[in-house]
Motif scaffolding. Sequence first.
Motif, short mmCIF file in Angstrom:
data_model
loop_
_atom_site.label_atom_id
_atom_site.label_comp_id
_atom_site.label_asym_id
_atom_site.label_seq_id
_atom_site.Cartn_x
_atom_site.Cartn_y
_atom_site.Cartn_z
N GLU A 1 -10.53 -4.34 1.17
CA GLU A 1 -11.42 -3.82 2.23
C GLU A 1 -10.91 -4.25 3.61
OE1 GLU A 1 -15.24 -5.34 1.19
OE2 GLU A 1 -15.25 -4.21 -0.70
N TYR A 2 -10.45 -5.49 3.66
CA TYR A 2 -9.99 -6.04 4.93
C TYR A 2 -8.79 -5.26 5.47
CZ TYR A 2 -8.17 -9.60 8.21
OH TYR A 2 -7.70 -10.27 9.31
N VAL A 3 -7.80 -5.03 4.62
CA VAL A 3 -6.59 -4.36 5.12
C VAL A 3 -6.83 -2.88 5.38
CG1 VAL A 3 -5.01 -6.01 4.05
CG2 VAL A 3 -5.59 -3.91 2.83
N ASP A 4 -7.77 -2.26 4.64
CA ASP A 4 -8.07 -0.84 4.86
C ASP A 4 -8.52 -0.60 6.30
OD1 ASP A 4 -7.33 -0.09 2.44
OD2 ASP A 4 -9.34 0.05 1.56
N PHE B 1 -7.32 -1.84 8.86
CA PHE B 1 -6.19 -1.78 9.80
C PHE B 1 -5.29 -0.57 9.61
CE2 PHE B 1 -7.36 -6.24 9.78
CZ PHE B 1 -7.34 -6.56 11.12
N GLY B 2 -5.34 0.06 8.45
CA GLY B 2 -4.49 1.23 8.24
C GLY B 2 -4.22 1.45 6.77
N ASP B 3 -3.55 2.56 6.44
CA ASP B 3 -3.38 2.84 5.01
C ASP B 3 -2.00 2.51 4.48
OD1 ASP B 3 -2.15 4.80 6.35
OD2 ASP B 3 -3.47 6.43 5.67
N ASN B 4 -1.12 1.98 5.32
CA ASN B 4 0.19 1.58 4.79
C ASN B 4 0.25 0.08 4.53
OD1 ASN B 4 0.01 0.94 7.46
ND2 ASN B 4 2.17 1.33 7.91
N ILE B 5 -0.93 -0.54 4.41
CA ILE B 5 -0.97 -1.98 4.14
C ILE B 5 -1.50 -2.21 2.74
CG2 ILE B 5 -1.70 -4.22 4.99
CD1 ILE B 5 -2.55 -2.94 7.55
N VAL B 6 -0.86 -3.08 2.01
CA VAL B 6 -1.37 -3.48 0.70
C VAL B 6 -1.89 -4.91 0.81
CG1 VAL B 6 -0.87 -3.68 -1.75
CG2 VAL B 6 0.42 -2.06 -0.35
N GLY B 7 -3.14 -5.10 0.45
CA GLY B 7 -3.72 -6.44 0.47
C GLY B 7 -3.54 -7.08 -0.90
N LEU B 8 -2.97 -8.27 -0.94
CA LEU B 8 -2.67 -8.90 -2.23
C LEU B 8 -3.17 -10.33 -2.25
CD1 LEU B 8 1.02 -7.71 -2.35
CD2 LEU B 8 -0.82 -6.82 -3.79
N THR B 9 -3.42 -10.82 -3.43
CA THR B 9 -3.71 -12.25 -3.59
C THR B 9 -3.46 -12.63 -5.04
OG1 THR B 9 -5.30 -14.01 -3.12
CG2 THR B 9 -6.19 -12.00 -4.08
N SER B 10 -3.72 -13.88 -5.37
CA SER B 10 -3.53 -14.35 -6.75
C SER B 10 -4.18 -15.71 -6.87
CB SER B 10 -2.04 -14.42 -7.08
OG SER B 10 -1.87 -14.68 -8.45
N ASP B 11 -3.91 -16.41 -7.96
CA ASP B 11 -4.43 -17.77 -8.05
C ASP B 11 -3.56 -18.68 -7.17
OD1 ASP B 11 -2.33 -19.16 -10.17
OD2 ASP B 11 -2.69 -17.03 -10.53
N GLU B 12 -4.09 -19.86 -6.86
CA GLU B 12 -3.41 -20.71 -5.88
C GLU B 12 -2.00 -21.08 -6.32
OE1 GLU B 12 -5.66 -24.13 -4.42
OE2 GLU B 12 -3.79 -24.96 -3.61
N GLU B 13 -1.84 -21.33 -7.62
CA GLU B 13 -0.53 -21.77 -8.10
C GLU B 13 0.54 -20.69 -7.86
OE1 GLU B 13 -0.60 -23.19 -12.17
OE2 GLU B 13 1.59 -23.23 -12.11
N THR B 14 0.19 -19.44 -8.19
CA THR B 14 1.13 -18.33 -7.97
C THR B 14 1.46 -18.20 -6.49
OG1 THR B 14 0.03 -17.23 -9.81
CG2 THR B 14 1.49 -15.89 -8.47
#
Lengths: 199, 282
Positions: free
Chosen positions: A115-118, A120-133
């Motif tokens: 939702e956050y990156v949307d 700003f525009g549509d060529n952004i991919v918002g990603l995350t993972s667990d802290e270790e990764t």
Amino acid sequence: MTGIIRALSVMALMLALAGCGGSGVEWHAKNIRGLMPDLEFTLTAPDGEPFTAEDRAGQVRLLFFGFTNCPDICPATMARLQNAVKQMPQDMRDEVTLLFVSVDPERDTPERVGEYVDFFGDNIVGLTSDEETLRTLAKRYRTTFGYGKPDENGDYDVSHSNAVYVFDGQGRARLLIRSDQSISQISEDLETLVRQGRD
Amino acid sequence: MSWYHYLLPYDFSPLTLIAFVVVLTMYLQGLYALPAEERPGALRVFTFLLGLLLCYTVMHTRFDYYSQYMFFIHRGQHLVLHHLGPLLLVLSNPLPIMRFWARQIPGWLGPVLWPVKMAYRVLQQPLIAATLFVGLIYLWLTPELHFDAMLSRPLYWLMNWSMLLDGLLFWWLILDPRSPHTERVLGYGKRIILLVLIIPPQSALGAWILFSDSMVYDVYEVCGRAWPLAPETDQMLGGILTWIPPAMMSGIAILIVVGRMMRDDRNSAKTQQADEAGEVHA
């Protein structure tokens, strides 16, 4: 001693590579070709599915770290990068993807990052993972992040790199954009990279 | 994070681990194999192990993480790798152990080791050694190269290993336990001159970092710091660490060399007296 020999040979190899790739381009950003490893990661996309470097292979990719509660650096960086992309020729804009990696998985669910990156525009991919990764990925690009003490509302600050790592279509590390670069400088660099990819 | 995480390497380097294990094993094995009268005493063994432990700690534990993300800790790391660690290793006088292992080298290896010997001789020319010692500090603190070294893993390891190996070479030249009266090693006067010569350039560099108005090493901004310390404070502490302790180390080393010089003089005076006395009696 063996460590030195190995390191020396790596350096010689790097010099040799730099010699071959001497295209004579003057970059505004810091040239990191040969200094950093290729783009490689498996993170979680907003739809909860795994997302890897292969998913946008062929595109120039801009990787940077942040978090959605970020008060200034992240929104400012995102806006600058978006403006830089907008200044590129129309037919080149689709060949650039921004990868925003949240290093605050405690608060930032994949949907929330999406939702956050949307915004700003549509060529952004918002990603995350667990802290270790995330730590492994940050370490791969020789950066770190840390969490401040929570205040009475449970809000806390997150320290992270302010750099943007740029990878070409083949996933090779190419440039490091620093915070003091102007939008048109970033735009010129990205244009050169896209053009090089087409040659 | 549990306590043992602090002992684990931040950036695991198999070659570094192997190098330290090999050195430690060879030292202990040599110690065990030597006859009691040649074996270094407890204090010397302790000094050697302490030097080795210090170098390992700053290179291959959690300390390395802080060195990568905080400029002044990085300066502390190099202070250990280039000055304190090698100084302790050399002061422990591991010569008997080295001689033990030199005896184990098979004859056919001689020609293979010849280039190494020649390189060693060239690097141990006093002026080359001093230039290399100061030059390496300047080299890795060149802002452009420092930035690259902090971004590139191979360069980073090359930086740390080159500092350690050069530290060993330089301090071995200065604190070689053999006396110049009896063996072909550098004279005491020359050792002291070298120790004095290396002070001004190191101090100048430290002062330059300390009094710089702008950020000289912005890589720590780009990559993030280990904790939120003001960049100016970080740079200032780094400058002080580059400036003061190396000058102090030179001072300490000069005292050690002067001490040895006086002891040597006393010893040769005694033998001379004994010789003369012997002649009279005869």
